[in-house]
Write a protein that holds these residues in place. Structure first.
Motif, PDB file in Angstrom:
ATOM      1  N   ALA A 130       0.806  -1.216   0.000  1.00  0.00           N
ATOM      2  CA  ALA A 130       0.000   0.000   0.000  1.00  0.00           C
ATOM      3  C   ALA A 130       0.843   1.271   0.000  1.00  0.00           C
ATOM      4  O   ALA A 130       0.319   2.347   0.264  1.00  0.00           O
ATOM      5  CB  ALA A 130      -0.937   0.003   1.213  1.00  0.00           C
ATOM      6  N   ARG A 131       2.135   1.153  -0.311  1.00  0.00           N
ATOM      7  CA  ARG A 131       2.980   2.344  -0.318  1.00  0.00           C
ATOM      8  C   ARG A 131       2.573   3.347  -1.385  1.00  0.00           C
ATOM      9  O   ARG A 131       2.819   4.541  -1.247  1.00  0.00           O
ATOM     10  CB  ARG A 131       4.435   1.928  -0.517  1.00  0.00           C
ATOM     11  N   TRP A 132       1.965   2.849  -2.455  1.00  0.00           N
ATOM     12  CA  TRP A 132       1.555   3.739  -3.541  1.00  0.00           C
ATOM     13  C   TRP A 132       0.487   4.733  -3.096  1.00  0.00           C
ATOM     14  O   TRP A 132       0.278   5.764  -3.762  1.00  0.00           O
ATOM     15  CB  TRP A 132       1.017   2.908  -4.709  1.00  0.00           C
ATOM     16  N   LEU A 133      -0.200   4.438  -1.974  1.00  0.00           N
ATOM     17  CA  LEU A 133      -1.224   5.360  -1.491  1.00  0.00           C
ATOM     18  C   LEU A 133      -0.635   6.687  -1.025  1.00  0.00           C
ATOM     19  O   LEU A 133      -1.310   7.723  -1.085  1.00  0.00           O
ATOM     20  CB  LEU A 133      -2.002   4.714  -0.342  1.00  0.00           C
ATOM     21  N   LEU A 134       0.624   6.681  -0.587  1.00  0.00           N
ATOM     22  CA  LEU A 134       1.235   7.898  -0.065  1.00  0.00           C
ATOM     23  C   LEU A 134       1.390   8.975  -1.136  1.00  0.00           C
ATOM     24  O   LEU A 134       0.903  10.101  -0.950  1.00  0.00           O
ATOM     25  CB  LEU A 134       2.587   7.577   0.586  1.00  0.00           C
ATOM     26  N   PRO A 135       2.056   8.701  -2.283  1.00  0.00           N
ATOM     27  CA  PRO A 135       2.168   9.767  -3.290  1.00  0.00           C
ATOM     28  C   PRO A 135       0.822  10.192  -3.852  1.00  0.00           C
ATOM     29  O   PRO A 135       0.610  11.379  -4.142  1.00  0.00           O
ATOM     30  CB  PRO A 135       3.063   9.140  -4.372  1.00  0.00           C
ATOM     31  N   VAL A 136      -0.102   9.236  -4.040  1.00  0.00           N
ATOM     32  CA  VAL A 136      -1.427   9.590  -4.545  1.00  0.00           C
ATOM     33  C   VAL A 136      -2.148  10.510  -3.555  1.00  0.00           C
ATOM     34  O   VAL A 136      -2.764  11.506  -3.948  1.00  0.00           O
ATOM     35  CB  VAL A 136      -2.254   8.316  -4.808  1.00  0.00           C
ATOM     36  N   SER A 137      -2.057  10.200  -2.265  1.00  0.00           N
ATOM     37  CA  SER A 137      -2.692  11.031  -1.238  1.00  0.00           C
ATOM     38  C   SER A 137      -2.062  12.416  -1.174  1.00  0.00           C
ATOM     39  O   SER A 137      -2.761  13.423  -1.015  1.00  0.00           O
ATOM     40  CB  SER A 137      -2.600  10.350   0.123  1.00  0.00           C
ATOM     41  N   LEU A 138      -0.747  12.484  -1.303  1.00  0.00           N
ATOM     42  CA  LEU A 138      -0.064  13.782  -1.253  1.00  0.00           C
ATOM     43  C   LEU A 138      -0.484  14.676  -2.408  1.00  0.00           C
ATOM     44  O   LEU A 138      -0.657  15.893  -2.237  1.00  0.00           O
ATOM     45  CB  LEU A 138       1.451  13.572  -1.268  1.00  0.00           C
ATOM     46  N   ILE A 139      -0.667  14.096  -3.591  1.00  0.00           N
ATOM     47  CA  ILE A 139      -1.121  14.891  -4.737  1.00  0.00           C
ATOM     48  C   ILE A 139      -2.522  15.433  -4.477  1.00  0.00           C
ATOM     49  O   ILE A 139      -2.818  16.608  -4.736  1.00  0.00           O
ATOM     50  CB  ILE A 139      -1.096  14.043  -6.024  1.00  0.00           C
ATOM     51  N   GLY A 140      -3.401  14.576  -3.958  1.00  0.00           N
ATOM     52  CA  GLY A 140      -4.753  15.030  -3.664  1.00  0.00           C
ATOM     53  C   GLY A 140      -4.790  16.089  -2.576  1.00  0.00           C
ATOM     54  O   GLY A 140      -5.523  17.079  -2.692  1.00  0.00           O
ATOM     55  N   ILE A 141      -3.978  15.907  -1.528  1.00  0.00           N
ATOM     56  CA  ILE A 141      -3.951  16.882  -0.433  1.00  0.00           C
ATOM     57  C   ILE A 141      -3.405  18.224  -0.913  1.00  0.00           C
ATOM     58  O   ILE A 141      -3.866  19.294  -0.480  1.00  0.00           O
ATOM     59  CB  ILE A 141      -3.113  16.336   0.733  1.00  0.00           C
ATOM     60  N   ALA A 142      -2.426  18.195  -1.820  1.00  0.00           N
ATOM     61  CA  ALA A 142      -1.823  19.431  -2.316  1.00  0.00           C
ATOM     62  C   ALA A 142      -2.844  20.320  -3.010  1.00  0.00           C
ATOM     63  O   ALA A 142      -2.735  21.550  -2.960  1.00  0.00           O
ATOM     64  CB  ALA A 142      -0.671  19.106  -3.264  1.00  0.00           C
ATOM     65  N   THR A 143      -3.861  19.720  -3.642  1.00  0.00           N
ATOM     66  CA  THR A 143      -4.855  20.519  -4.355  1.00  0.00           C
ATOM     67  C   THR A 143      -5.732  21.328  -3.405  1.00  0.00           C
ATOM     68  O   THR A 143      -6.351  22.315  -3.827  1.00  0.00           O
ATOM     69  CB  THR A 143      -5.745  19.624  -5.221  1.00  0.00           C
ATOM     70  N   PHE A 144      -5.791  20.944  -2.133  1.00  0.00           N
ATOM     71  CA  PHE A 144      -6.597  21.696  -1.177  1.00  0.00           C
ATOM     72  C   PHE A 144      -5.967  23.052  -0.844  1.00  0.00           C
ATOM     73  O   PHE A 144      -6.620  23.908  -0.252  1.00  0.00           O
ATOM     74  CB  PHE A 144      -6.799  20.880   0.102  1.00  0.00           C
ATOM     75  N   PHE A 145      -4.698  23.226  -1.203  1.00  0.00           N
ATOM     76  CA  PHE A 145      -4.035  24.507  -0.958  1.00  0.00           C
ATOM     77  C   PHE A 145      -4.212  25.470  -2.120  1.00  0.00           C
ATOM     78  O   PHE A 145      -3.736  26.602  -2.064  1.00  0.00           O
ATOM     79  CB  PHE A 145      -2.542  24.278  -0.695  1.00  0.00           C
ATOM     80  N   VAL A 146      -4.888  25.014  -3.184  1.00  0.00           N
ATOM     81  CA  VAL A 146      -5.184  25.905  -4.308  1.00  0.00           C
ATOM     82  C   VAL A 146      -6.314  26.840  -3.885  1.00  0.00           C
ATOM     83  O   VAL A 146      -7.386  26.381  -3.470  1.00  0.00           O
ATOM     84  CB  VAL A 146      -5.596  25.103  -5.559  1.00  0.00           C
ATOM     85  N   PRO A 147      -6.123  28.157  -3.964  1.00  0.00           N
ATOM     86  CA  PRO A 147      -7.179  29.099  -3.549  1.00  0.00           C
ATOM     87  C   PRO A 147      -8.391  29.000  -4.459  1.00  0.00           C
ATOM     88  O   PRO A 147      -8.325  29.356  -5.638  1.00  0.00           O
ATOM     89  CB  PRO A 147      -6.499  30.470  -3.650  1.00  0.00           C
ATOM     90  N   ALA A 148      -9.477  28.483  -3.933  1.00  0.00           N
ATOM     91  CA  ALA A 148     -10.676  28.273  -4.744  1.00  0.00           C
ATOM     92  C   ALA A 148     -11.326  29.603  -5.100  1.00  0.00           C
ATOM     93  O   ALA A 148     -11.491  30.487  -4.258  1.00  0.00           O
ATOM     94  CB  ALA A 148     -11.674  27.398  -3.985  1.00  0.00           C
TER      95      ALA A 148
END
Length: 311
Positions: A130-148
């Motif tokens: 399940a190590r692949w979940l880490l980079p995928v999660s980080l990419i998704g979390i990074a989008t929350f810092f985009v000013p909507a």
């Protein structure tokens, strides 16, 4: 029809039912998104059952994982990229799915050997699967810092496709690890359902006593209230006689000790009966679960002894 094929279609039917619930729960999904979602599911099941024969639980695990991915993607899209057109959202949704299946096709021989040998594998999630979940999660979390709402639509679309492209690349590169993880999940589900199947009879016996508890005390509440000159319940804030269906409902929530507060006992007699039901119900739950666990532990020993007699 063989037992294995029957089991495959039964599992596929359950998965399709589950995925339809996911699709219907997303009330804001348009017809295009719904059609693409169902097409992806049907195509994935067909692909997996044809490329990896004998992979019933692997196929179902992938289909259920796609349902989870759909739910997370819907949240991801509506929260961070609400201005994206539906057509672009559909393209972004399919990108990681196509990346995964493209990766599994390129590594189909090694994945097929893992799938076909699953019966000889130990049950459990393999280390690192399940190590692949880490980079995928980080990419998704990074989008929350985009000013909507504070950046141009073109930039929002570019960030969206950049994020989905990154997830697609990760999933494609580690498709073998993803497939191994999903296979392990399928094995765990298989083991769980086999244990549950052996507990059907004791669970049914427990539910029989449970329903008797509900009905007996529900009848008592109704009888006391109906044949007494006093009113013993407050229902939704109104002091009035309790109906037959309301007495059963009150018995259920009393047995489960939920206590929503919509039906409140007023008289001392009813409060005493309620107290008695709570004590009986707690004892029933304790002894009931204890008996089910004892049965589950003794069942393997009984099966082993029967097998030795036959041999």
């Amino acid at each position: 029809m063989s037992e294995e094929r029957h089991g495959i279609w039964r599992a596929v039917g359950f998965t399709v039912f589950f995925l339809l619930l996911v699709a219907l729960a997303m009330g804001s999904v348009n017809l295009l998104q719904l059609a693409v979602f169902l097409l992806v599911i049907v195509s994935s099941l067909t692909y997996l059952l044809s490329v990896f024969p004998g992979s019933r639980f692997f196929s179902i695990a992938v289909a259920n994982f796609l349902a989870l991915y759909t739910s997370l993607f819907h949240f991801f899209l509506t929260t961070n990229f609400s201005s994206i057109d539906a057509e672009l959202g559909v393209i972004g949704f399919t990108m990681p799915v196509l990346g995964f299946f493209g990766g599994t096709w390129l590594q189909r021989k090694s994945i097929k050997s893992i799938v076909l040998s699953h019966k000889n594998s130990d049950i459990g999630i393999r280390a690192g699967a399940a190590r692949w979940l880490l980079p995928v999660s980080l990419i998704g979390i990074a989008t929350f810092f985009v000013p909507a709402g504070s950046i141009p639509l073109l930039w929002e679309e570019a960030i969206f496709f950049l994020a989905m492209g990154g997830i697609t690349l990760v999933v494609m590169v580690v498709s073998k690890q993803v497939a191994t993880f999903l296979l392990d999940v399928g094995l765990l589900f298989e083991s769980f359902f086999l244990r549950i199947e052996s507990l059907i009879m004791p669970a049914f016996a427990f539910l029989t006593f449970y329903s008797m508890n509900v009905m007996i005390f529900g009848f008592i509440y109704r009888i006391i209230d109906h044949y007494s000159s006093a009113v013993h319940f407050s229902i939704s804030g109104v002091v009035k006689p309790i109906s037959f269906s309301e007495s059963l409902y009150f018995s259920i929530i009393t047995l489960s000790t939920v206590g929503f507060g919509d039906i409140v006992p007023l008289s001392h007699v009813i409060k005493a009966v309620v107290s008695l039901q709570i004590i009986v119900s707690v004892m029933l739950l304790l002894f009931g679960f204890s008996e089910i666990m004892s049965f589950s532990k003794s069942r393997p020993k009984a099966n082993n002894s029967e097998a030795r007699k036959k041999s």
